[in-house]
Design a protein around this motif. Sequence first.
Motif, PDB file in Angstrom:
ATOM      1  N   GLU A 136       0.466  -1.140  -0.334  1.00 38.79           N
ATOM      2  CA  GLU A 136       0.113  -0.133  -0.218  1.00 38.79           C
ATOM      3  C   GLU A 136       1.169   1.065   0.272  1.00 38.79           C
ATOM      4  N   GLY A 137       0.476   2.427  -0.119  1.00 34.68           N
ATOM      5  CA  GLY A 137       0.997   3.387  -0.829  1.00 34.68           C
ATOM      6  C   GLY A 137       0.673   3.831   0.877  1.00 34.68           C
ATOM      7  N   ASN A 138       1.822   5.526   0.960  1.00 35.10           N
ATOM      8  CA  ASN A 138       1.905   6.270   2.023  1.00 35.10           C
ATOM      9  C   ASN A 138       2.282   7.357   1.813  1.00 35.10           C
ATOM     10  N   TYR A 139       2.091   8.592   2.276  1.00 41.66           N
ATOM     11  CA  TYR A 139       2.027   9.704   2.399  1.00 41.66           C
ATOM     12  C   TYR A 139       3.442  10.741   2.814  1.00 41.66           C
ATOM     13  N   THR A 140       4.443   9.528   3.774  1.00 39.05           N
ATOM     14  CA  THR A 140       5.402  10.115   4.430  1.00 39.05           C
ATOM     15  C   THR A 140       6.647  10.607   3.397  1.00 39.05           C
ATOM     16  N   GLY A 141       6.906  10.033   2.587  1.00 38.67           N
ATOM     17  CA  GLY A 141       8.376  10.138   1.922  1.00 38.67           C
ATOM     18  C   GLY A 141       8.258  11.395   0.284  1.00 38.67           C
ATOM     19  N   ALA A 142       6.180  11.806  -0.130  1.00 39.69           N
ATOM     20  CA  ALA A 142       6.528  12.716  -0.525  1.00 39.69           C
ATOM     21  C   ALA A 142       7.364  13.618  -1.455  1.00 39.69           C
ATOM     22  N   GLU A 197      -0.536   8.667  -2.999  1.00 44.59           N
ATOM     23  CA  GLU A 197      -0.043   7.419  -2.963  1.00 44.59           C
ATOM     24  C   GLU A 197       0.469   6.407  -3.750  1.00 44.59           C
ATOM     25  N   MET A 198       0.215   6.469  -5.309  1.00 46.68           N
ATOM     26  CA  MET A 198       0.368   6.069  -6.206  1.00 46.68           C
ATOM     27  C   MET A 198       1.486   6.269  -6.175  1.00 46.68           C
ATOM     28  N   GLY A 199       2.310   7.317  -6.052  1.00 46.80           N
ATOM     29  CA  GLY A 199       3.950   7.150  -6.596  1.00 46.80           C
ATOM     30  C   GLY A 199       4.330   6.608  -5.614  1.00 46.80           C
ATOM     31  N   SER A 200       3.841   6.340  -4.280  1.00 48.70           N
ATOM     32  CA  SER A 200       4.601   6.001  -3.352  1.00 48.70           C
ATOM     33  C   SER A 200       4.300   4.065  -3.414  1.00 48.70           C
ATOM     34  N   LEU A 201       3.490   3.476  -3.865  1.00 52.02           N
ATOM     35  CA  LEU A 201       3.168   2.141  -4.285  1.00 52.02           C
ATOM     36  C   LEU A 201       3.747   1.456  -5.583  1.00 52.02           C
ATOM     37  N   MET A 202       3.644   2.719  -6.045  1.00 55.24           N
ATOM     38  CA  MET A 202       4.682   1.332  -7.779  1.00 55.24           C
ATOM     39  C   MET A 202       5.815   1.497  -7.560  1.00 55.24           C
ATOM     40  N   ALA A 203       6.395   2.293  -6.251  1.00 54.49           N
ATOM     41  CA  ALA A 203       7.781   1.713  -6.266  1.00 54.49           C
ATOM     42  C   ALA A 203       7.486   0.820  -5.124  1.00 54.49           C
ATOM     43  N   GLU A 204       6.858   0.573  -4.243  1.00 54.11           N
ATOM     44  CA  GLU A 204       7.022  -0.357  -3.470  1.00 54.11           C
ATOM     45  C   GLU A 204       6.598  -1.435  -4.175  1.00 54.11           C
TER      46      GLU A 204
END
Length: 159
Positions: free
Chosen positions: A5-11, A149-156
């Motif tokens: 799941e994505g997050n909002y912490t590494g924006a 959310e999507m930017g971080s999810l795709m990185a995971e």
Amino acid sequence: MASFEGNYTGASGLQIAIVVARFNDLVTGKLLSGCLDCLGRHGVDTSATSTHLDIAWVPGSFEIPLVAQRLASSGRYQVVITLGAVIRGDTPHFDVVVAEVSKGVAAVSRSTGVPVIFGVLTTDTMQQALERAGIKSNLGWNYGMQALEMGSLMAELPG
Ligand code: INI
């Protein structure tokens, strides 16, 4: 079992592009303000000298997919946000513009592998559009959150 799941912490590490339509800029300008407010409050440098955020203006929503395609395929951005407003009362070709921009944005996302956030309002009236762009709530903020959310999810995700 893996759970992603994505997050909002590494924006602050994300490279983000925003494509905004000038048509109905009373609405799209407000969407952009809400989106930038969201990104800025989550650590993205939204200043004029930012190296993490670029904004491209297009004439109308119909032009959004072409420019989103160019930006998404550049390899420079992890997420692209599109902002537009198509209002039924303003155009007899409402359905054509809506179909092109919605299918176009989805196609760009799939073909490039870069998440492209669909921030194009489709409403019957200007009043309804304004209600979603600041009078009641500002969906620009939501589009910013969805981009993070999507930017971080795709990185995971694997691959
Ligand atoms: N573009 C919009 O973004 N919203 C609209 O409501 C709209 N109307 O009403 O026609 C609109 N038209 C312009 C269109 O997106 C293109 O810019 C134009 O057809 C040139 O290709």
